[in-house]
Design a protein around this motif. Sequence first.
Motif, PDB file in Angstrom:
ATOM      1  N   UNK A 216       0.540  -0.890   0.043  1.00  0.00           N
ATOM      2  CA  UNK A 216       0.232  -0.089  -0.327  1.00  0.00           C
ATOM      3  C   UNK A 216       1.316   1.075  -0.433  1.00  0.00           C
ATOM      4  N   UNK A 217       1.303   1.729  -1.204  1.00  0.00           N
ATOM      5  CA  UNK A 217       1.883   3.490  -1.227  1.00  0.00           C
ATOM      6  C   UNK A 217       1.316   4.310  -0.722  1.00  0.00           C
ATOM      7  N   UNK A 218       0.135   4.008  -0.358  1.00  0.00           N
ATOM      8  CA  UNK A 218      -0.013   5.516   0.380  1.00  0.00           C
ATOM      9  C   UNK A 218       0.023   5.829   2.089  1.00  0.00           C
ATOM     10  N   UNK A 219       0.187   4.477   2.762  1.00  0.00           N
ATOM     11  CA  UNK A 219       1.287   4.152   4.549  1.00  0.00           C
ATOM     12  C   UNK A 219       2.284   3.882   3.763  1.00  0.00           C
ATOM     13  N   UNK A 220       2.597   3.233   3.609  1.00  0.00           N
ATOM     14  CA  UNK A 220       3.615   2.534   2.884  1.00  0.00           C
ATOM     15  C   UNK A 220       3.496   1.053   3.691  1.00  0.00           C
ATOM     16  N   UNK A 242       2.772   5.117  -9.303  1.00  0.00           N
ATOM     17  CA  UNK A 242       3.959   6.130 -10.131  1.00  0.00           C
ATOM     18  C   UNK A 242       5.099   6.599  -8.171  1.00  0.00           C
ATOM     19  N   UNK A 243       5.753   7.241  -8.951  1.00  0.00           N
ATOM     20  CA  UNK A 243       7.341   7.156  -8.232  1.00  0.00           C
ATOM     21  C   UNK A 243       6.983   8.251  -6.731  1.00  0.00           C
ATOM     22  N   UNK A 244       7.170   8.056  -5.572  1.00  0.00           N
ATOM     23  CA  UNK A 244       7.054   8.947  -4.342  1.00  0.00           C
ATOM     24  C   UNK A 244       8.460  10.247  -4.603  1.00  0.00           C
ATOM     25  N   UNK A 257       3.742   9.616 -15.423  1.00  0.00           N
ATOM     26  CA  UNK A 257       3.165   8.917 -14.751  1.00  0.00           C
ATOM     27  C   UNK A 257       3.975   7.894 -13.808  1.00  0.00           C
ATOM     28  N   UNK A 258       4.546   6.515 -14.896  1.00  0.00           N
ATOM     29  CA  UNK A 258       4.677   5.365 -14.218  1.00  0.00           C
ATOM     30  C   UNK A 258       6.463   5.637 -13.407  1.00  0.00           C
ATOM     31  N   UNK A 259       6.349   5.092 -12.234  1.00  0.00           N
ATOM     32  CA  UNK A 259       7.602   4.641 -11.917  1.00  0.00           C
ATOM     33  C   UNK A 259       9.071   4.407 -13.049  1.00  0.00           C
ATOM     34  N   UNK A 260       9.607   5.274 -13.047  1.00  0.00           N
ATOM     35  CA  UNK A 260      10.154   4.712 -14.379  1.00  0.00           C
ATOM     36  C   UNK A 260      11.175   3.190 -13.895  1.00  0.00           C
ATOM     37  N   UNK A 261      11.623   2.787 -12.904  1.00  0.00           N
ATOM     38  CA  UNK A 261      11.744   2.200 -12.686  1.00  0.00           C
ATOM     39  C   UNK A 261      11.261   0.570 -12.719  1.00  0.00           C
TER      40      UNK A 261
END
Length: 264
Positions: A216-220, A242-244, A257-261
């Motif tokens: 969950x990238x909103x609260x890690x 997307x990236x942080x 818009x999407x994390x390059x990695x």
Amino acid sequence: MVVLSFQVVQLTPHHPQPVSLRRGGARTNIIRCGIAEPSGEPAPFGEKTRYNDGVFARVFMTLFARKMEKFAKPVRKGEENKKKEGLYDYESFVDVSKRVMQSRSRVQQQQVVREVLLSMLPPGAPAQFRKLFPPTKWAAEFNAALTVPFFHWLVGPSEVVEVEINGVKQKSGVHIKKCRYLENSGCVGMCVNMCKTPTQDFFTNEFGLPLTMIPNFEDMSCEMVYGQAPPPFEEDPVSKQPCYAKICSVVPQPSTSVCPKLQG
């Protein structure tokens, strides 16, 4: 940001008892989280949790870091790994991961992690694991229980939770309250390429025990679901994450818009 979820899985907290020993009638915990926050809980999102790592935790950090060092880019001049009595600390462990990522594609990063994991096992270990832990409810629950005490050094505090897989309820889920690896790296790509995907693949394909990880990238936080096969990467919501933008040190100024990695 995207909050990852799978409708097939329902999670209900379960609070396992800490492992302990009795000495002279007193009870002493032998497996502790190592969190140094006054509350004993991870710091709020946006703040880095303080940990007090013991020798046991640092030995594991050092073991993993040394295995990954041979795949990592050299340390820049003037930047040495922080060690105490020859042991890595957590920041140095994460730094090795970042250097492994450099100049490697998403798939190549995952291959490195697979090689590292295999190198830490004795010959024939995956085959023996398949015999001891066939993909049953018991095996899934047993591995979930082991994850909580033995991987707190890597991901922080967690707890066993009840999940529902294909209509069957079982205690084979692990809720990671705030992933230490994601928190310290601040990188979506590292979470997916160096942890989530290779760990899922390793358990599912090498050990024969399906595992799905749902960050969950909103609260890690993160959910680990033993017994559930992971979706293909292209169908996984993380593939569009997307990236942080404000905290990522790997891609300081993402242009997509999407994390390059996660691309290629």
